[in-house]
Design a protein around this motif. Structure first.
Motif, PDB file in Angstrom:
ATOM      1  N   GLY A  83      49.698  40.978  19.620  1.00 53.09           N
ATOM      2  CA  GLY A  83      49.125  40.458  21.157  1.00 53.09           C
ATOM      3  C   GLY A  83      49.497  41.702  21.137  1.00 53.09           C
ATOM      4  N   ILE A  84      49.584  42.765  21.362  1.00 56.09           N
ATOM      5  CA  ILE A  84      49.709  44.399  22.589  1.00 56.09           C
ATOM      6  C   ILE A  84      48.729  45.025  21.550  1.00 56.09           C
ATOM      7  CG2 ILE A  84      50.513  47.295  21.925  1.00 56.09           C
ATOM      8  CD1 ILE A  84      54.008  45.362  21.367  1.00 56.09           C
ATOM      9  N   ILE A  85      47.702  45.097  20.329  1.00 56.01           N
ATOM     10  CA  ILE A  85      46.319  45.382  20.960  1.00 56.01           C
ATOM     11  C   ILE A  85      45.357  45.180  20.972  1.00 56.01           C
ATOM     12  CG2 ILE A  85      44.670  46.158  18.511  1.00 56.01           C
ATOM     13  CD1 ILE A  85      46.749  46.275  16.394  1.00 56.01           C
ATOM     14  N   SER A  86      45.468  43.573  21.720  1.00 54.16           N
ATOM     15  CA  SER A  86      44.761  42.822  21.740  1.00 54.16           C
ATOM     16  C   SER A  86      44.843  42.782  23.809  1.00 54.16           C
ATOM     17  CB  SER A  86      45.047  41.469  21.645  1.00 54.16           C
ATOM     18  OG  SER A  86      43.863  40.477  22.439  1.00 54.16           O
ATOM     19  N   THR A  87      45.961  43.736  24.771  1.00 50.31           N
ATOM     20  CA  THR A  87      45.899  43.126  25.331  1.00 50.31           C
ATOM     21  C   THR A  87      45.779  44.461  26.464  1.00 50.31           C
ATOM     22  OG1 THR A  87      48.248  43.441  25.089  1.00 50.31           O
ATOM     23  CG2 THR A  87      47.623  41.810  25.573  1.00 50.31           C
ATOM     24  N   LEU A  88      46.010  45.505  25.249  1.00 57.30           N
ATOM     25  CA  LEU A  88      45.901  46.702  26.028  1.00 57.30           C
ATOM     26  C   LEU A  88      44.067  47.224  25.713  1.00 57.30           C
ATOM     27  CD1 LEU A  88      48.236  49.366  23.418  1.00 57.30           C
ATOM     28  CD2 LEU A  88      47.528  48.743  25.926  1.00 57.30           C
ATOM     29  N   ILE A  89      43.473  46.242  24.529  1.00 55.88           N
ATOM     30  CA  ILE A  89      41.923  46.067  24.593  1.00 55.88           C
ATOM     31  C   ILE A  89      41.470  45.872  26.052  1.00 55.88           C
ATOM     32  CG2 ILE A  89      39.995  46.086  23.785  1.00 55.88           C
ATOM     33  CD1 ILE A  89      41.370  46.329  21.431  1.00 55.88           C
ATOM     34  N   PHE A  90      42.053  44.366  26.438  1.00 53.33           N
ATOM     35  CA  PHE A  90      41.208  43.603  27.100  1.00 53.33           C
ATOM     36  C   PHE A  90      41.986  44.169  29.057  1.00 53.33           C
ATOM     37  CE2 PHE A  90      41.676  39.475  25.377  1.00 53.33           C
ATOM     38  CZ  PHE A  90      40.192  39.458  24.828  1.00 53.33           C
ATOM     39  N   VAL A  91      43.010  44.983  28.759  1.00 51.52           N
ATOM     40  CA  VAL A  91      42.713  46.153  29.737  1.00 51.52           C
ATOM     41  C   VAL A  91      41.973  46.776  29.767  1.00 51.52           C
ATOM     42  CG1 VAL A  91      44.347  47.234  31.462  1.00 51.52           C
ATOM     43  CG2 VAL A  91      45.352  45.469  30.643  1.00 51.52           C
ATOM     44  N   TYR A  92      41.576  47.117  29.393  1.00 55.42           N
ATOM     45  CA  TYR A  92      40.618  48.850  29.523  1.00 55.42           C
ATOM     46  C   TYR A  92      39.229  47.619  30.026  1.00 55.42           C
ATOM     47  CZ  TYR A  92      36.920  51.488  28.299  1.00 55.42           C
ATOM     48  OH  TYR A  92      35.409  52.381  28.268  1.00 55.42           O
ATOM     49  N   ILE A  93      39.154  46.660  29.292  1.00 58.82           N
ATOM     50  CA  ILE A  93      37.542  45.915  29.470  1.00 58.82           C
ATOM     51  C   ILE A  93      37.713  45.456  30.936  1.00 58.82           C
ATOM     52  CG2 ILE A  93      36.114  43.700  28.909  1.00 58.82           C
ATOM     53  CD1 ILE A  93      37.041  44.584  25.720  1.00 58.82           C
ATOM     54  N   LEU A  94      38.696  44.894  31.395  1.00 58.22           N
ATOM     55  CA  LEU A  94      38.851  44.084  32.506  1.00 58.22           C
ATOM     56  C   LEU A  94      38.748  45.014  33.747  1.00 58.22           C
ATOM     57  CD1 LEU A  94      41.444  41.340  31.315  1.00 58.22           C
ATOM     58  CD2 LEU A  94      38.545  40.789  31.765  1.00 58.22           C
ATOM     59  N   TYR A  95      39.266  45.697  33.353  1.00 59.90           N
ATOM     60  CA  TYR A  95      39.685  47.033  34.650  1.00 59.90           C
ATOM     61  C   TYR A  95      38.007  47.877  34.326  1.00 59.90           C
ATOM     62  CZ  TYR A  95      40.196  51.495  37.110  1.00 59.90           C
ATOM     63  OH  TYR A  95      40.059  52.330  37.650  1.00 59.90           O
ATOM     64  N   GLN A  96      36.794  47.702  34.008  1.00 64.63           N
ATOM     65  CA  GLN A  96      35.841  48.051  33.890  1.00 64.63           C
ATOM     66  C   GLN A  96      35.392  47.287  35.101  1.00 64.63           C
ATOM     67  OE1 GLN A  96      34.633  51.576  33.360  1.00 64.63           O
ATOM     68  NE2 GLN A  96      37.084  51.676  32.682  1.00 64.63           N
ATOM     69  N   TRP A  97      35.534  46.186  34.593  1.00 64.65           N
ATOM     70  CA  TRP A  97      34.442  45.277  34.995  1.00 64.65           C
ATOM     71  C   TRP A  97      35.647  44.130  36.946  1.00 64.65           C
ATOM     72  CZ3 TRP A  97      29.903  44.137  34.247  1.00 64.65           C
ATOM     73  CH2 TRP A  97      29.466  44.666  32.911  1.00 64.65           C
ATOM     74  N   GLN A  98      36.374  44.886  37.074  1.00 64.79           N
ATOM     75  CA  GLN A  98      37.076  44.571  38.011  1.00 64.79           C
ATOM     76  C   GLN A  98      37.950  43.137  38.351  1.00 64.79           C
ATOM     77  OE1 GLN A  98      37.604  47.705  40.972  1.00 64.79           O
ATOM     78  NE2 GLN A  98      37.371  48.338  38.608  1.00 64.79           N
ATOM     79  N   LEU A  99      38.078  42.672  36.990  1.00 66.10           N
ATOM     80  CA  LEU A  99      38.371  41.542  37.510  1.00 66.10           C
ATOM     81  C   LEU A  99      40.066  42.031  36.935  1.00 66.10           C
ATOM     82  CD1 LEU A  99      36.642  39.458  34.725  1.00 66.10           C
ATOM     83  CD2 LEU A  99      36.204  39.296  37.119  1.00 66.10           C
ATOM     84  N   LEU A 100      40.737  41.567  37.901  1.00 68.13           N
ATOM     85  CA  LEU A 100      41.656  42.383  39.099  1.00 68.13           C
ATOM     86  C   LEU A 100      43.138  41.445  38.240  1.00 68.13           C
ATOM     87  CD1 LEU A 100      41.361  44.059  42.134  1.00 68.13           C
ATOM     88  CD2 LEU A 100      40.939  45.040  39.946  1.00 68.13           C
ATOM     89  N   GLY A 101      43.453  40.277  38.527  1.00 68.66           N
ATOM     90  CA  GLY A 101      44.065  39.438  37.852  1.00 68.66           C
ATOM     91  C   GLY A 101      44.148  39.177  36.444  1.00 68.66           C
ATOM     92  N   ASP A 102      42.708  39.194  35.883  1.00 67.33           N
ATOM     93  CA  ASP A 102      43.245  39.060  34.597  1.00 67.33           C
ATOM     94  C   ASP A 102      43.982  40.051  33.528  1.00 67.33           C
ATOM     95  OD1 ASP A 102      42.109  36.923  34.621  1.00 67.33           O
ATOM     96  OD2 ASP A 102      39.328  37.057  34.297  1.00 67.33           O
ATOM     97  N   MET A 103      43.307  41.399  34.095  1.00 70.69           N
ATOM     98  CA  MET A 103      43.942  42.752  33.741  1.00 70.69           C
ATOM     99  C   MET A 103      44.754  42.879  34.443  1.00 70.69           C
ATOM    100  SD  MET A 103      42.687  46.671  35.288  1.00 70.69           S
ATOM    101  CE  MET A 103      44.204  46.297  36.644  1.00 70.69           C
TER     102      MET A 103
END
Length: 210
Positions: A48-68
Motif C-alpha cells: 500500500g505504501i508503494i501504491s500511495t506514494l506513486i498516486f500522491v505524485y500523479i494526483l499532484y501533477q493533475w491537481q486532484l487535491l482531495g485524492d492526493m
C-alpha cells in the motif's frame, strides 16, 4: 472493437508515457494491498505504501487535491497500521479483528466531519470548486479517511466504508480520465465485499469458545 477501445482509453493518447506506466504500477500494488487486506496479511502495508506514494505524485501533477490528500493520509496510516498490526496484545497474540466500540464510532464521526471541513477549506483556498467532481471528491475523501483509520485499528466495519467509497470512485475516476484507476476501484469493490465476509468469519472464529 476499436470504438470500444477508444471510449475507454482515448484520454491516454495525450498523457506522458511515464504517467501511464506509473499509474499501472500504482494500480497493481494497490490491488495487491487490498488483496492482502482481505487475507488479513501484514503485506497490506508495504504494498500500500508503494501504491500511495506513486498516486500522491500523479494526483499532484493533475491537481486532484482531495485524492492526493487521501493517498498522503493512506501513506501515514499505513505506517501506523503496520505498527498496530505487529503489536502484541499479550505474549502470544497480535492485535485481533474486532468490532468498533461506541467510543470508536464517535471518533469515526469526528474524523468524517473534520475531513469534510478540512478538504472544503483546501478547495476553497485553492479555488478548485470548478466541477461537481470536487464535491464528490470531498465526500469520498471523508469516507476513505474513516475506512483507513478503522482498518489500521483492525475494525471489521472498515470494509463498509471501503465498499461505499469504492462504488462512488468507479464512475468518478472514469470521468476524470484515469481509466485504469477506475477499473482498480471496481475490483476493489468486489474484493472489499469478500474482505468483509472473510473478516466476519475470522471474528466469529475468534469469539468461539476454545
Amino acid at each position: 472493437m476499436q470504438p470500444i477501445f477508444d471510449f475507454f482509453f482515448d484520454q491516454y493518447y495525450n498523457y506522458p508515457t511515464l504517467f501511464i506506466i506509473l499509474e499501472i504500477i500504482a494500480v497493481i500494488f494497490g490491488f495487491l494491498s487490498v488483496w492482502y487486506s482481505k487475507q488479513n496479511n501484514i503485506l497490506v502495508y508495504p504494498t500500500g505504501i508503494i501504491s500511495t506514494l506513486i498516486f500522491v505524485y500523479i494526483l499532484y501533477q493533475w491537481q486532484l487535491l482531495g485524492d492526493m490528500m487521501i493517498n498522503a493520509y493512506y501513506f501515514l496510516m499505513s505506517i501506523y497500521g503496520w505498527y498496530i498490526w505487529t503489536r502484541k496484545v499479550d505474549p502470544e497474540h497480535y492485535t485481533p479483528i474486532t468490532n468498533t466500540t461506541k467510543g470508536e464510532n464517535i471518533k469515526s464521526v469526528f474524523i468524517f466531519i473534520a475531513t469534510l471541513l478540512f478538504v472544503f477549506v483546501v478547495y476553497e483556498y485553492f479555488d478548485k470548486w470548478n466541477s461537481w467532481t470536487a464535491y464528490v471528491d470531498t465526500l469520498t475523501t471523508a469516507v476513505f479517511f474513516v475506512g483507513m483509520w478503522q482498518m489500521a485499528k483492525r475494525k471489521i466495519e472498515n470494509w463498509l466504508f471501503w465498499i461505499v467509497g469504492d462504488i462512488i470512485s468507479v464512475p468518478l475516476y472514469f470521468y476524470k480520465g484515469l481509466v485504469f484507476t477506475s477499473f482498480q476501484y471496481l475490483i476493489f469493490t468486489i474484493i472489499a465485499i469478500y474482505g468483509y465476509k472473510a473478516w466476519k468469519k475470522n471474528l466469529r472464529n475468534d469469539l468461539r469458545p476454545a
